[in-house]
Design an enzyme around this catalytic site. Structure first.
Site, short mmCIF file in Angstrom:
data_model
loop_
_atom_site.label_atom_id
_atom_site.label_comp_id
_atom_site.label_asym_id
_atom_site.label_seq_id
_atom_site.Cartn_x
_atom_site.Cartn_y
_atom_site.Cartn_z
N GLU A 10 29.85 66.24 57.17
CA GLU A 10 30.43 65.13 57.94
C GLU A 10 29.65 64.99 59.25
O GLU A 10 29.54 65.94 60.02
CB GLU A 10 31.92 65.37 58.21
CG GLU A 10 32.54 64.15 58.88
CD GLU A 10 34.06 64.23 59.02
OE1 GLU A 10 34.71 65.04 58.33
OE2 GLU A 10 34.58 63.47 59.85
N ASP B 221 22.55 66.47 68.20
CA ASP B 221 22.25 65.14 67.70
C ASP B 221 21.89 65.23 66.20
O ASP B 221 20.95 65.95 65.83
CB ASP B 221 21.06 64.61 68.52
CG ASP B 221 20.65 63.21 68.15
OD1 ASP B 221 21.16 62.68 67.14
OD2 ASP B 221 19.82 62.66 68.88
N ASP C 265 29.92 54.92 65.43
CA ASP C 265 29.79 54.95 66.88
C ASP C 265 30.50 53.77 67.52
O ASP C 265 30.72 52.75 66.91
CB ASP C 265 28.34 55.03 67.33
CG ASP C 265 27.47 54.06 66.61
OD1 ASP C 265 26.30 54.35 66.38
OD2 ASP C 265 27.97 52.97 66.27
N THR D 20 41.55 59.62 60.58
CA THR D 20 40.89 60.16 61.77
C THR D 20 41.35 59.38 63.01
O THR D 20 41.97 58.32 62.90
CB THR D 20 39.36 60.04 61.65
OG1 THR D 20 39.02 58.66 61.64
CG2 THR D 20 38.82 60.73 60.41
N GLU E 41 40.05 55.91 62.97
CA GLU E 41 40.68 55.12 61.91
C GLU E 41 42.05 54.64 62.40
O GLU E 41 42.44 53.49 62.18
CB GLU E 41 40.82 55.98 60.65
CG GLU E 41 41.28 55.18 59.45
CD GLU E 41 40.96 55.88 58.13
OE1 GLU E 41 40.32 56.95 58.15
OE2 GLU E 41 41.36 55.33 57.11
C1 LIG Z 1 33.66 56.60 67.15
S1 LIG Z 1 33.56 58.31 67.06
C2 LIG Z 1 34.28 58.65 65.47
C3 LIG Z 1 34.75 60.06 65.35
C4 LIG Z 1 35.43 60.41 64.03
N1 LIG Z 1 34.51 60.31 62.92
C5 LIG Z 1 36.64 59.55 63.79
O1 LIG Z 1 36.66 58.80 62.80
O2 LIG Z 1 37.59 59.63 64.60
C6 LIG Z 1 31.83 58.58 66.73
C7 LIG Z 1 31.45 60.04 66.84
O3 LIG Z 1 30.10 60.17 66.44
C8 LIG Z 1 29.47 61.08 67.31
N2 LIG Z 1 28.03 60.81 67.31
C9 LIG Z 1 27.41 59.67 67.69
N3 LIG Z 1 26.09 59.78 67.56
C10 LIG Z 1 25.87 61.04 67.09
C11 LIG Z 1 24.69 61.75 66.75
N4 LIG Z 1 23.48 61.20 66.88
N5 LIG Z 1 24.82 63.01 66.29
C12 LIG Z 1 26.05 63.59 66.15
N6 LIG Z 1 27.20 62.95 66.44
C13 LIG Z 1 27.10 61.70 66.91
C14 LIG Z 1 30.12 60.83 68.66
O4 LIG Z 1 29.99 61.93 69.54
C15 LIG Z 1 31.56 60.58 68.26
O5 LIG Z 1 32.33 61.76 68.26
#
Ligand SMILES: C[S@@+](CC[C@H](N)C(=O)[O-])C[C@H]1O[C@@H](n2cnc3c(N)ncnc32)[C@H](O)[C@@H]1O
Length: 213
Positions: free
Chosen positions: A52, A104, A127, A194, A197
């Site tokens: 994930e 990242d 994102d 989530t 969501e």
């Molecule tokens: C909008 S949130 C969604 C979180 C979760 N999947 C949910 O549905 O609640 C997007 C997540 O992606 C992570 N994220 C964005 N770019 C990333 C990257 N390049 N590598 C790892 N995580 C990343 C952010 O830190 C954030 O926690």
């Protein structure tokens, strides 16, 4: 080619001392920072592997890992607070099938040389960049999907959900260029909801779900 514009903004040091210590001296063997990541471990058992990316607070990863002890779960997240929370949950619920990488995802995939590894890759609400001026920050580019495809098994599936129609269109264009095929559907409320969501459902935004084949 290295993507210099990041898909995230690092929150300023809001981590508590306890959480900072947890990330710096975690007793959990299956946790590492991207700086120490050397690639996915081929010697690990061949059981079902699920990755994930951007798990946020980790609710889906934790519940799935508890429900499916025979599978191996992997999570990549750059948000330190989310990683600290998931490490606490792993420790207190004694979860032994979850591997966490702080960093990242683009960098992780660039460092990895193992191919044909995951049965499922999940990217939920990738994102929070709905505005057009932020398009360049979006995680799911064609290059990123090519890297994803390499680590997916031949019969593996990539599942992406988004609640931004314009982003869904862009993802679809990129999927067309990288995968043989995909199913697109409107997602109804799933069993595991989530944080993002929940926000989408509360704000009555349609959730688009892609599943590759
Ligand atoms: C909008 S949130 C969604 C979180 C979760 N999947 C949910 O549905 O609640 C997007 C997540 O992606 C992570 N994220 C964005 N770019 C990333 C990257 N390049 N590598 C790892 N995580 C990343 C952010 O830190 C954030 O926690």
């Amino acid at each position: 080619m290295k993507q210099s514009i990041k898909s995230f903004v690092r929150a300023r040091n809001r981590l508590s001392k306890i959480n900072r210590n947890l990330l710096n001296q975690s007793p959990i063997d299956s946790f590492c920072r991207v700086e120490h990541f050397n690639g996915f471990d081929l010697s690990q058992s061949k059981q079902k592997r699920i990755l994930e990316i951007g798990f946020g607070d980790g609710e889906n990863l934790i519940l799935s890992a508890l429900d499916n002890p025979e599978a191996s779960y992997y999570g990549i997240e750059v948000y330190e607070m989310g990683v600290a929370n998931i490490l606490k949950a792993i420790e207190c619920k004694e979860i032994s099938n979850a591997n966490i990488i702080l960093g990242d995802a683009i960098e992780v995939l660039e460092k990895n040389s193992v191919e044909d590894y995951f049965d499922e890759i999940l990217i939920f609400f990738p994102d929070p960049w709905p505005k057009r001026k932020h398009n360049k920050r979006r995680l799911i580019s064609k290059i990123f999907l090519c890297d994803i495809k390499k680590i997916l098994k031949n019969d593996g599936v990539l599942i992406i959900k988004t609640d931004w129609q314009e982003y869904a269109n862009e993802i679809e264009q990129n999927l067309k260029k990288t995968f043989e095929g995909y199913k697109k559907s409107v997602d109804k409320k799933s069993n595991l909801v989530t944080k993002y969501e929940k926000i989408a459902l509360k704000e009555k935004r349609q959730i688009t779900r892609f599943e590759t084949f």
